[in-house]
Design an enzyme around this catalytic site. Structure first.
Site, PDB file in Angstrom:
ATOM      1  CB  SER A  34      72.284  40.652  38.060  1.00  0.00           C
ATOM      2  OG  SER A  34      72.134  41.956  38.589  1.00  0.00           O
ATOM      3  CB  SER A 103      71.705  45.779  34.245  1.00  0.00           C
ATOM      4  OG  SER A 103      71.508  46.142  35.691  1.00  0.00           O
ATOM      5  CG  PHE A 104      75.469  41.332  35.827  1.00  0.00           C
ATOM      6  CD1 PHE A 104      76.769  41.060  36.369  1.00  0.00           C
ATOM      7  CD2 PHE A 104      75.222  40.142  34.948  1.00  0.00           C
ATOM      8  CE1 PHE A 104      77.439  39.674  36.056  1.00  0.00           C
ATOM      9  CE2 PHE A 104      75.831  39.101  34.655  1.00  0.00           C
ATOM     10  CZ  PHE A 104      76.883  38.609  35.381  1.00  0.00           C
ATOM     11  CG  ASP A 224      67.310  52.395  35.491  1.00  0.00           C
ATOM     12  OD1 ASP A 224      67.155  51.771  36.484  1.00  0.00           O
ATOM     13  OD2 ASP A 224      67.946  51.957  34.695  1.00  0.00           O
ATOM     14  CG  HIS A 252      67.107  48.395  34.848  1.00  0.00           C
ATOM     15  ND1 HIS A 252      68.130  49.372  34.714  1.00  0.00           N
ATOM     16  CD2 HIS A 252      67.316  47.022  35.068  1.00  0.00           C
ATOM     17  CE1 HIS A 252      69.036  48.377  34.830  1.00  0.00           C
ATOM     18  NE2 HIS A 252      68.678  47.176  34.977  1.00  0.00           N
TER      19      HIS A 252
END
Length: 273
Positions: A34, A103-104, A224, A252
């Site tokens: 995101s 992630s998202f 991260d 990340h």
């Protein structure tokens, strides 16, 4: 010059989805993260062609991101994002698929496996949201991004462990992506302050996560600064058939900073019967 981020268009419910479709075989659906100006292509460009040598790879721009429509009045939430994936699978006549979520996208992949169990097989979670955690400085900066080259540079510095990949060219490219018509408007409306609410709304119930029986590969960068490593350790503790791979010297962006190892991990995991 054609834009590689724009690929195929298909109707998903009431709007059109832009998606990449490469290769043949069992289907793997890749769900992006995101970050500001993100698209499926920006997120997965180094993985899609490699995985497409053995599998059919589908990578959509989730609604509100990239080149998928931004319908007026749509609520950006897990229910609508999940519906988009199921509508996409139905439109392409895909009965069952493997899932990769970044992630998202990891939170969404968890939500999909919990709520549409029969449609998904193996699961990969990379730097995933989806469990309880306190908003990090890095995620707050990402979701609170306002467009400028300087802000984008600072953000890329947070995302990547290896500063050598954070070039002026990359910052310019991602900044320009973030200011395309409609991009910042939808992005800024998704995760308003207080942004801890955004983290909480993506959280799945741990009891539901414990019921997941899919073979699961969990991947995280040790350094991260956006999503805590502890998230992946926790997911590994509570998902029955899970394995955890932690990359040292990695932020990340596992799929970019350690692209060859990342792609090999996925290939081995999906090819294993």
């Amino acid at each position: 010059m054609s834009n590689p981020e724009i690929a195929n268009i298909v109707k998903t419910g009431s709007f059109n989805t832009n998606y990449h479709d490469l290769g043949k075989g069992e289907t793997i659906i890749f769900i992006h993260g995101s970050g500001p100006g993100v698209s499926a292509y920006a997120n997965w460009r180094l993985s899609m062609p490699v995985l497409a040598e053995k599998f059919r790879v589908i990578a959509p721009d989730m609604v509100g991101f990239g080149y998928t429509d931004r319908p007026a009045g749509i609520k950006y939430n897990m229910q609508n994002w999940a519906k988009q994936i199921i509508d996409l699978m139905d439109a392409l006549d895909i009965k069952k698929a493997h899932l990769v979520g970044n992630s998202f996208g990891g939170a969404l992949a968890l939500y999909l496996v919990i709520n549409h169990k029969e449609r998904f097989d193996k699961l990969v979670l990379m730097g995933a949201v989806g469990v309880e955690f306190d908003l990090t400085y890095g995620l707050d900066k990402a979701w609170g991004y306002t467009p400028s080259i300087e802000n984008m540079k600072e953000l890329l510095d947070i995302f990547a462990y290896d500063r050598s990949i954070v070039t002026d060219d990359l910052a310019k490219l991602r900044y320009e992506a973030s200011i395309r018509p409609g991009f910042q408007e939808s992005f800024s409306s998704m995760f308003p302050a207080p942004r801890q609410n955004g983290v909480d709304l993506m959280q799945n119930d741990e009891q539901d996560i414990k019921k997941i029986t899919n073979e699961t590969l969990i991947i995280h960068g040790r350094e991260d600064k956006v999503i805590p490593l502890q998230n992946s350790i926790r997911l590994n503790q509570i998902i029955l058939k899970s394995q955890l791979h932690i990359f040292g010297q990695c932020g990340h962006w596992t799929q970019i900073e350690h692209k060859d190892r990342f792609n090999n991990l996925l290939l081995n995991f999906f090819l294993e019967k």
